[in-house]
Scaffold this motif. Sequence first.
Motif, PDB file in Angstrom:
ATOM      1  N   ASP A   1       0.842  -1.186   0.000  1.00  0.00           N
ATOM      2  CA  ASP A   1       0.000   0.000   0.000  1.00  0.00           C
ATOM      3  C   ASP A   1       0.880   1.239   0.000  1.00  0.00           C
ATOM      4  OD1 ASP A   1      -1.878   1.987   0.335  1.00  0.00           O
ATOM      5  OD2 ASP A   1      -2.541   1.319   2.315  1.00  0.00           O
ATOM      6  N   HIS A   2       0.859   1.969  -1.106  1.00  0.00           N
ATOM      7  CA  HIS A   2       1.632   3.205  -1.219  1.00  0.00           C
ATOM      8  C   HIS A   2       0.742   4.428  -1.101  1.00  0.00           C
ATOM      9  CE1 HIS A   2       5.527   1.521  -2.267  1.00  0.00           C
ATOM     10  NE2 HIS A   2       4.928   0.681  -3.104  1.00  0.00           N
ATOM     11  N   SER A   3      -0.500   4.272  -0.672  1.00  0.00           N
ATOM     12  CA  SER A   3      -1.423   5.401  -0.664  1.00  0.00           C
ATOM     13  C   SER A   3      -0.946   6.534   0.253  1.00  0.00           C
ATOM     14  CB  SER A   3      -2.825   4.937  -0.264  1.00  0.00           C
ATOM     15  OG  SER A   3      -2.812   4.384   1.036  1.00  0.00           O
ATOM     16  N   GLY A   4      -0.230   6.235   1.311  1.00  0.00           N
ATOM     17  CA  GLY A   4       0.283   7.275   2.212  1.00  0.00           C
ATOM     18  C   GLY A   4       1.535   7.943   1.692  1.00  0.00           C
ATOM     19  N   ASP A   5       2.117   7.397   0.612  1.00  0.00           N
ATOM     20  CA  ASP A   5       3.374   7.928   0.079  1.00  0.00           C
ATOM     21  C   ASP A   5       3.157   9.089  -0.917  1.00  0.00           C
ATOM     22  OD1 ASP A   5       4.492   5.832   1.469  1.00  0.00           O
ATOM     23  OD2 ASP A   5       4.847   4.599  -0.304  1.00  0.00           O
ATOM     24  N   MET A   6       1.930   9.383  -1.249  1.00  0.00           N
ATOM     25  CA  MET A   6       1.662  10.318  -2.332  1.00  0.00           C
ATOM     26  C   MET A   6       1.538  11.780  -1.894  1.00  0.00           C
ATOM     27  SD  MET A   6       1.704   8.595  -4.950  1.00  0.00           S
ATOM     28  CE  MET A   6       1.547   6.981  -5.613  1.00  0.00           C
TER      29      MET A   6
END
Length: 123
Positions: A117-122
């Motif tokens: 899950d990269h959703s917090g990296d954006m």
Amino acid sequence: MRYAMMICVDESEAGTTTESSDDNGMQEIYAWFEKWAGAGKIADGGAELQSVSTARTVRGAGADRSVTDGPFIETKEAVAGFVILEAESLDEALEVASTWPGLSYPSVAVEVRPTVDHSGDMG
């Protein structure tokens, strides 16, 4: 958590079923999706992929880039499709995956892997 459920097949076994059994198989797959979507376990229906004969592989970048036919994987099995599952644990994802109708064929296997899950990296 999300899990990728990859349906792997030995394409050399393709075409060994009758049209009637293919129709029955698709009905079983539709019923599988209906059951698990209703239970909230399908995060994304994924996709069925065309034969590996239609695949192209890109390696390298810029001037070193090359494009070749096929996946060139050293295996008989190739990914034929995928589904993104939503499950509380790997065990739960495996429980869902183990009910895949195609597993009744010896040339079919299902691989399950957690996604990243990269959703917090954006931001």
